[in-house]
Structure formats: C-alpha cells, structure tokens
Design a protein around this motif. Structure first.
Motif, PDB file in Angstrom:
ATOM      1  N   ALA A 286       0.568 -24.042  14.731  1.00 25.93           N
ATOM      2  CA  ALA A 286       1.610 -24.666  15.737  1.00 25.93           C
ATOM      3  C   ALA A 286       1.866 -26.047  16.170  1.00 25.93           C
ATOM      4  CB  ALA A 286       0.413 -24.777  17.624  1.00 25.93           C
ATOM      5  N   ASN A 287       1.505 -26.955  15.410  1.00 26.25           N
ATOM      6  CA  ASN A 287       2.019 -28.274  15.585  1.00 26.25           C
ATOM      7  C   ASN A 287       3.434 -28.749  13.951  1.00 26.25           C
ATOM      8  OD1 ASN A 287       0.491 -30.250  17.143  1.00 26.25           O
ATOM      9  ND2 ASN A 287      -1.047 -30.419  15.491  1.00 26.25           N
ATOM     10  N   ARG A 288       3.679 -27.758  13.767  1.00 23.90           N
ATOM     11  CA  ARG A 288       4.566 -27.229  12.499  1.00 23.90           C
ATOM     12  C   ARG A 288       5.658 -27.276  13.368  1.00 23.90           C
ATOM     13  NH1 ARG A 288       2.819 -23.705   7.812  1.00 23.90           N
ATOM     14  NH2 ARG A 288       0.677 -24.224   7.804  1.00 23.90           N
ATOM     15  N   LEU A 289       6.355 -26.381  14.822  1.00 19.51           N
ATOM     16  CA  LEU A 289       6.708 -26.581  15.349  1.00 19.51           C
ATOM     17  C   LEU A 289       7.661 -27.652  16.100  1.00 19.51           C
ATOM     18  CD1 LEU A 289       6.543 -23.553  17.058  1.00 19.51           C
ATOM     19  CD2 LEU A 289       8.375 -23.285  15.761  1.00 19.51           C
ATOM     20  N   VAL A 290       6.836 -28.468  16.036  1.00 19.02           N
ATOM     21  CA  VAL A 290       6.772 -29.772  16.972  1.00 19.02           C
ATOM     22  C   VAL A 290       8.475 -30.361  16.413  1.00 19.02           C
ATOM     23  CG1 VAL A 290       5.876 -32.300  17.554  1.00 19.02           C
ATOM     24  CG2 VAL A 290       4.178 -30.089  17.911  1.00 19.02           C
ATOM     25  N   PRO A 291       8.858 -30.287  15.093  1.00 17.41           N
ATOM     26  CA  PRO A 291       9.902 -31.398  14.510  1.00 17.41           C
ATOM     27  C   PRO A 291      11.312 -30.599  16.044  1.00 17.41           C
ATOM     28  CG  PRO A 291       8.571 -31.269  13.114  1.00 17.41           C
ATOM     29  CD  PRO A 291       7.579 -30.348  14.031  1.00 17.41           C
ATOM     30  N   SER A 292      10.915 -29.206  16.098  1.00 14.19           N
ATOM     31  CA  SER A 292      11.587 -28.211  16.307  1.00 14.19           C
ATOM     32  C   SER A 292      11.558 -28.392  17.591  1.00 14.19           C
ATOM     33  CB  SER A 292      11.445 -27.230  15.874  1.00 14.19           C
ATOM     34  OG  SER A 292      12.153 -27.329  14.583  1.00 14.19           O
ATOM     35  N   ARG A 313       1.863 -12.415   9.139  1.00 20.96           N
ATOM     36  CA  ARG A 313       1.655 -11.600   7.365  1.00 20.96           C
ATOM     37  C   ARG A 313       2.963 -10.622   8.087  1.00 20.96           C
ATOM     38  NH1 ARG A 313      -3.264  -7.636   6.594  1.00 20.96           N
ATOM     39  NH2 ARG A 313      -1.155  -7.036   5.243  1.00 20.96           N
ATOM     40  N   PRO A 314       3.811 -10.041   7.547  1.00 19.53           N
ATOM     41  CA  PRO A 314       4.695  -8.863   7.720  1.00 19.53           C
ATOM     42  C   PRO A 314       3.680  -7.466   7.314  1.00 19.53           C
ATOM     43  CG  PRO A 314       4.969  -9.839   5.585  1.00 19.53           C
ATOM     44  CD  PRO A 314       3.286 -10.653   5.610  1.00 19.53           C
ATOM     45  N   PHE A 315       4.142  -6.245   7.689  1.00 19.28           N
ATOM     46  CA  PHE A 315       3.843  -5.387   8.205  1.00 19.28           C
ATOM     47  C   PHE A 315       5.487  -4.036   7.578  1.00 19.28           C
ATOM     48  CE2 PHE A 315       0.569  -6.803  10.213  1.00 19.28           C
ATOM     49  CZ  PHE A 315      -0.505  -6.244   9.562  1.00 19.28           C
ATOM     50  N   VAL A 316       4.894  -3.542   6.807  1.00 19.70           N
ATOM     51  CA  VAL A 316       6.409  -2.345   6.864  1.00 19.70           C
ATOM     52  C   VAL A 316       6.583  -1.503   8.280  1.00 19.70           C
ATOM     53  CG1 VAL A 316       7.328  -0.178   5.014  1.00 19.70           C
ATOM     54  CG2 VAL A 316       5.513  -2.166   3.517  1.00 19.70           C
ATOM     55  N   PRO A 523      12.694 -10.990   9.546  1.00 22.06           N
ATOM     56  CA  PRO A 523      11.585 -12.004  10.208  1.00 22.06           C
ATOM     57  C   PRO A 523      12.333 -12.643  11.435  1.00 22.06           C
ATOM     58  CG  PRO A 523      11.318 -11.970   8.338  1.00 22.06           C
ATOM     59  CD  PRO A 523      12.599 -10.481   8.668  1.00 22.06           C
ATOM     60  N   SER A 524      11.508 -13.865  12.051  1.00 24.26           N
ATOM     61  CA  SER A 524      12.032 -14.373  12.918  1.00 24.26           C
ATOM     62  C   SER A 524      12.475 -15.591  12.424  1.00 24.26           C
ATOM     63  CB  SER A 524      10.990 -14.962  14.847  1.00 24.26           C
ATOM     64  OG  SER A 524      11.365 -15.954  15.052  1.00 24.26           O
ATOM     65  N   ARG A 525      13.789 -16.090  13.065  1.00 28.41           N
ATOM     66  CA  ARG A 525      13.422 -17.517  12.097  1.00 28.41           C
ATOM     67  C   ARG A 525      12.636 -18.360  12.592  1.00 28.41           C
ATOM     68  NH1 ARG A 525      19.437 -17.885  16.025  1.00 28.41           N
ATOM     69  NH2 ARG A 525      18.929 -16.135  15.657  1.00 28.41           N
ATOM     70  N   PHE A 526      11.951 -18.391  13.782  1.00 28.74           N
ATOM     71  CA  PHE A 526      11.097 -19.650  14.065  1.00 28.74           C
ATOM     72  C   PHE A 526       9.851 -19.173  12.702  1.00 28.74           C
ATOM     73  CE2 PHE A 526      12.029 -18.377  18.588  1.00 28.74           C
ATOM     74  CZ  PHE A 526      12.640 -19.679  18.480  1.00 28.74           C
ATOM     75  N   LEU A 527       9.964 -18.993  11.890  1.00 29.90           N
ATOM     76  CA  LEU A 527       8.400 -18.280  10.966  1.00 29.90           C
ATOM     77  C   LEU A 527       9.185 -19.135   9.590  1.00 29.90           C
ATOM     78  CD1 LEU A 527       8.076 -14.366  11.131  1.00 29.90           C
ATOM     79  CD2 LEU A 527       6.844 -15.944  11.560  1.00 29.90           C
ATOM     80  N   GLU A 529      10.640 -22.239   9.946  1.00 31.09           N
ATOM     81  CA  GLU A 529      10.124 -23.758  11.040  1.00 31.09           C
ATOM     82  C   GLU A 529       8.057 -23.451  11.173  1.00 31.09           C
ATOM     83  OE1 GLU A 529      11.267 -23.747  15.168  1.00 31.09           O
ATOM     84  OE2 GLU A 529      13.766 -23.304  14.498  1.00 31.09           O
ATOM     85  N   LEU A 530       7.784 -22.123  10.779  1.00 35.04           N
ATOM     86  CA  LEU A 530       6.514 -22.190  10.302  1.00 35.04           C
ATOM     87  C   LEU A 530       5.830 -22.450   9.410  1.00 35.04           C
ATOM     88  CD1 LEU A 530       5.219 -20.034  12.667  1.00 35.04           C
ATOM     89  CD2 LEU A 530       4.669 -21.815  13.539  1.00 35.04           C
ATOM     90  N   GLY A 531       6.688 -23.180   8.335  1.00 33.88           N
ATOM     91  CA  GLY A 531       6.735 -22.735   6.960  1.00 33.88           C
ATOM     92  C   GLY A 531       6.371 -21.259   5.747  1.00 33.88           C
ATOM     93  N   ALA A 532       6.335 -20.270   6.776  1.00 30.73           N
ATOM     94  CA  ALA A 532       6.542 -18.749   6.476  1.00 30.73           C
ATOM     95  C   ALA A 532       7.969 -18.430   5.605  1.00 30.73           C
ATOM     96  CB  ALA A 532       6.295 -17.923   7.695  1.00 30.73           C
ATOM     97  N   ALA A 533       8.230 -19.355   5.170  1.00 26.23           N
ATOM     98  CA  ALA A 533       9.900 -19.061   4.345  1.00 26.23           C
ATOM     99  C   ALA A 533      10.159 -17.030   3.791  1.00 26.23           C
ATOM    100  CB  ALA A 533      10.536 -20.112   3.458  1.00 26.23           C
TER     101      ALA A 533
END
Length: 616
Positions: A286-292, A313-316, A523-527, A529-533
């Motif tokens: 959750a803290n990974r969102l803090v800078p944004s 995680r993603p799913f097909v 994927p959501s753009r917020f991912l 920011e969570l380090g899920a690029a």
C-alpha cells in the motif's frame, strides 16, 4: 483510568494538546478514534473544559454512537457527539423552531416523479444520479439561479437544461409542501446563525471546544457552519486522512484538512503513522502508492507480525479470475486457520461488477452479503412485471428492458448509477436469452441464482470501494484491477484519476493479513505504481489456469458450441474450474455429476445430459 495510558508517542502528543488548534493527520488503521476520544476525555478530566462545553462531530450515526460509547467509558459522558445534520437540527429546533419543516428522508421519490416528465431516454435515469447532482450543488451552496454557470466545466447526469429543470421543480415542490432535505438543514442553520446575533452568542457561550472527525470529508456547507460555531475562536481539533478523501461527488474534498496550517498558523500538526490493522507485507504494498497520492506524506508503519505476501497476479480471462477468487475463499474458510466468511470481503468499483461474484459465490454454495442485483431498480421493476407472466422469457424480458430505457449501446457519459442500471438490464436480458421457459419461471430462476444463501449476515462481504471505507477484514480481494474498471472509464481529469487512486488505497488498507489484487483485462495504470510493471507480460506466461486434458478439451468444445447457441459468454454455461473438476471426475451418471462443486440443480437439469454425452 488515565486517558493517556497506552497511547503511542504520536497519539499521546495529540491527546495531550488540550487547547486548539490541533490537526491530526491519521493514516489508515492508526487509531484515530482512540486518539480523539482520549483527548476529549483528558480535556474533561483536567478541567480544561466541562463535558457539556465540548462538541464532537462526525459523519454517520454509527460513528457518532461509537464516539458517545467510548467517551462514556472514559468518564466524559456529557460530551455532545453527533453528526453535522443532527447538530444543525437540534440548533434549529432550539433557536428557530418555525423554520424546520418536515424532513424528507430521501430525495428519490420526489425526483422519480419529476424525472417521469422528462423526454426519453432521460426519464429513465435513476433518481439517485439526479439526487447526487443536486447534493453536489447544494453542498457547495450553489442555488438554482447559479446552477447553469456553476456547471460550465461539469457534465451532469442529464443535459444541463434538463437538470436545471429538475433542480428548479424539486425546490419548488419542497417549498409548496413545506418540506426540507438534509442539505437544507445545514443551510438553514447557517442562515440562522448569520442573521441571529443572540443565537450566535448563546451557542458560543455554551460550546467552547470542537472536535471534527473524518475532516477530509467536509464540504463547503459544513465548513461554513463550523466557522459560525467557532466564531473566530481556535479551540478546534480536526482529524482526517487526505489519502482517504473519496467523496468529491458530494462536494467534499481534502482542501479543508490540508489548509488547516494556513488558516491557523499556530496549529499543532501531528501525524499518526503506526498502523494496528495490517501486516507489514500489506502495508509495504500500500505504501508504494504514497508518492503518487499527493497531500501530506504519511508512510504507515506496521505493528503486527509478518504475514503472507499479497497476491498480485493476472488471469487470462474473467472466468479464471473469478474461479481463483472463489477457490481461495473456499480455502481460507475451510483451512486450518479458518477465516470466518464475514471476515472476507470482495471489493469492486461498482455494484454491477459485484454481481459477477454474486453468481459465482451462489454456484459455489458460499453465503454472501452486501451487493444484490435483485434489490436494485432494474431487476425489481422487471421481476414485478413478469413474475406471473406466461410469455416466453427472452422476448418478454427484452421488451420490458427496452421499455425501461435499456440502451443496447451504452455511451460513456452516464451517471454512475445509470451505468450500473444499464449493466444490470443488459445482464438480465442476456440471462433471459439463455433461459428456456416462460417469464414466471425465469423470475424464479433469477431468485434462485442470486440467493445469498444461508445466514447472509455471516457471508462474504460484497462491497463497493466507497462502502468499504471505515471497515476492515482479515482477507480482501480487489478483482478487475484494470483500465475502465479502476480507474473508472468515467474518470478523465487529473482530479478524478487521483480520487480513483485513493479508492484503491482505501481498498488495500482494509486488509488485515490477506490481500489479492487481480485482473484479466488491460492492467490498471495503478499497477505500475505498485511495482507490477511486468504484469501484462506475466499474464501471457503465467495464465493462472491449468492445462487442459483431452477430456477437458472435449468439454470446452461442447461449452463453446452451447454458449454460441444460447447467445451467452461461455462462463455462463460453466466456469473453467468446473470443467476441470468434471474432467478429473469423469462422471458416468447425473448423480456423480451432481457431486461436482458448481453444478447446481438447474445446471444439472439444463446441461447434465449433454455433459455426459460429451465425455462419452
């Protein structure tokens, strides 16, 4: 009991500051209610203020009740604790009783009647969307006369000229009937204090110190009333978290909270960052969102022991995603460390998305509570019309949906409730097209399919992210974390996208120890920011579903053909997880097929013979 006993250093610093102004920036799960009730109790115990001189204000009756209960337990039973609206009503009845008319419990009935006179398709818009727009205006003290200018850069749920017509007629009807709404309560109290000097002096002599909870949710109308209560004094304590400001549609915003140091240069500002709710692993994510998130940085620090890493995680496909969520809920509820169903929540952006999980949980035999397709307007109207009809379900439902304003091609620019209503109508039409039988039988099947099951009060919580605020659960699932879902496709401006990000933060910080973030679309753009690029590529290499056996392939081929014949998505016939289970068991009879989780009586009757034939 010493009111300061057991507080951490930040909480103690805030609770020891007995004179205002004090601004408490309280992160999620940091004990804000404990802090403000201890501060009020210390104010009373020290003699700084008598309990009857203190007023505590919050936003819901439930929160006000909790404040009263805690204060009574701390020996400060005489403190006045209530909502803004209850306080305004009490003051009006005391100082200006003739100004208080009958209070409308809801705007919905009046607005439904007014909307019926609008041209199609606008006459079908939910009264809730119209009510939200009127509340947006009134909470900003925007009158009917100023409305058109005020919405120059805003898109109301219906065209501006029609919305103005609705607003004007709504105000006219109230005046003619001598009724008022909840915003009128605050406006009348503001006007009374502005115009009545004796009332101002009497009130200010009585109440000397104020505490406002959830201050990030204050709107202009409430702030104006609070300023009149204070009258230039500064014995004010506010507590809130700008990261959890998610009600801009009511006119609320974090600017009042963030502006305290400017309005009161001598204010004590305290940050509460020790979190008592979530594991270190949940907080780290959750803290990974803090800078944004903007505003005042608050990095939550854990106090709980380690837990499992959150699942990101993603799913097909949506079917795989839903099946995985249900399987994990089953595992949590039936494992060695059994998690009660009421301690599990599925959170989504809209009620319409939660309806997907109503179906899934019902098919799995898992009780649930919260969202309900059958309690919303679209289904209720169609069911009332068709529950005794002998007509073919598909034709009758389609006709009823079109008459109710169903749009086969839904434009983006609709109010949120209308988006949900259109989704509900489309879902009901689709289900009816896949149903063989008359309308009355279809209605009965709907009730069976969306039955919450068992003791619903002990079921899995299905909640929108907005409704989850202020709650906490052992396990939280946030599915459909993808573009056009979260952020919503209606969020376009930077401010709207920022609020969508805060919604995700609120959802994540509801979790105590289990957190799932999943998606099956873009994927959501917020991912990122969570380090899920790398999430998108992961969805190709790690599909999240097992390989198909030869028997499974046979079942998939049969399901695809049946779904095409019925005109429905394949998962409406059976989810992948159910097909895998059938392929593993290789049932030779309907009795054996009935043992597979997800094969209920209706599906057994509808598809059972075909499934056995496909396997044979």
């Amino acid at each position: 009991m010493d009111p300061l006993e057991g507080l951490n250093p930040e909480q103690r610093r805030a609770a020891s500051a007995l004179r205002g102004p004090v601004c408490i920036l309280a992160g999620a799960g940091s004990g804000k209610t404990t802090t403000i009730t201890r501060r009020i109790a210390q104010q009373a115990a020290s003699g700084t203020f008598a309990p009857a001189q203190i007023m505590a204000v919050t936003f819901t009756d439930k929160a006000a009740g909790e404040l009263k209960e805690r204060l009574a337990g701390l020996g400060a039973a005489g403190v006045r604790a209530s909502t803004f609206h209850a306080a305004a009503l009490r003051q009006l009845r005391h100082f200006a009783p003739s100004s208080v008319g009958k209070i409308l419990p809801s705007k919905a009935l009046a607005l439904r009647q007014i909307a019926n006179s609008l041209p199609a398709p606008y006459k079908f818009r939910p009264a809730g969307d119209l009510a939200t727009e009127i509340e947006w205006a009134k909470n900003r003290r925007i009158t009917v006369e100023r409305y058109t200018r005020a919405v120059a850069d805003r898109e109301p749920p219906i065209p501006v000229d029609l919305m103005l017509r609705v607003f004007r007629e709504y105000e006219r009807r109230k005046a003619a009937e001598g009724t008022i709404d909840f915003e009128d309560l605050l406006e009348l109290a503001v006007q009374m204090f502005e115009q009545n000097g004796d009332a101002r002096e009497t009130f200010r002599a009585q109440y000397r110190a104020f505490t406002v909870d959830e201050y990030q949710d204050v709107n202009l109308l409430q702030q104006t009333l609070l300023d009149l209560w204070l009258g230039g004094r500064d014995d004010l304590c506010v507590v809130g978290d700008d990261y959890q400001s998610i009600y801009s549609f009511t006119g609320a915003g974090p600017e009042h909270l963030l502006g305290v140091p400017d309005r009161f240069p001598n204010a004590l500002v305290v940050r509460l960052e020790e979190n008592y709710r979530s594991t270190p692993q949940v907080l780290e994510l959750a803290n990974r969102l803090v800078p944004s998130l903007g505003g005042v940085e608050k990095t939550l620090r854990p106090t709980r022991v380690d837990g499992d890493a959150p699942v990101v995680r993603p799913f097909v496909s949506a079917e795989d995603e839903g099946a995985a969520v249900v399987a994990e809920i089953r595992r949590l509820a039936g494992g060695q460390e059994t998690v009660p169903l009421e301690e599990i929540a599925i959170l989504a952006r809209t009620n319409a998305r939660l309806t997907d999980f109503e179906e899934l949980l019902h098919e799995a035999g898992i009780p649930f509570q919260g969202a309900s397709l059958l309690e919303r307007d679209a289904a209720r109207r169609i069911m009332r019309r068709l529950e005794r009809s002998p007509d073919d379900a598909a034709r009758a439902v389609r006709a009823a949906a079109l008459e109710a304003g169903w749009l086969e091609r839904v434009p983006d620019k609709l109010g949120e409730r209308e988006q949900v209503r259109q989704t509900d109508l489309a879902r009901i039409v689709r289900l009816a097209e896949a149903f063989e039988g008359d309308s009355a039988s279809f209605v009965a099947d709907l009730r069976r399919r969306f039955d919450p099951g068992g003791d619903a009060a002990r079921g899995v919580n299905l909640l929108t992210l907005h409704r989850a605020k202020g709650l906490e659960f052992d396990a939280v699932f946030i599915p459909r974390l993808q573009e056009k879902e979260l952020p919503s496709k209606q969020a376009r401006s930077e401010a709207e996208l920022a609020e969508e990000r805060r919604l995700l933060y609120v959802g994540m910080t509801r979790a105590k120890r289990v957190l799932w973030l999943t998606w099956s679309g873009r994927p959501s753009r917020f991912l990122k920011e969570l380090g899920a690029a790398a999430a998108e590529s992961a969805s190709r290499s790690e599909p999240g579903s097992r390989a198909w056996t030869p028997d499974g392939e046979k079942l998939r081929a049969w399901r695809l053909a049946r779904a095409k014949a019925d005109g429905v998505p394949p998962y409406v016939v059976f989810h992948d997880s159910v097909l895998h289970a059938i392929a593993d068991l290789r049932p030779a009879s309907l009795g054996e097929l009935a043992q597979v989780a997800g094969v209920g009586p209706a599906k057994l009757e509808r598809y059972g013979g075909e499934v056995l034939t496909a396997l044979a």
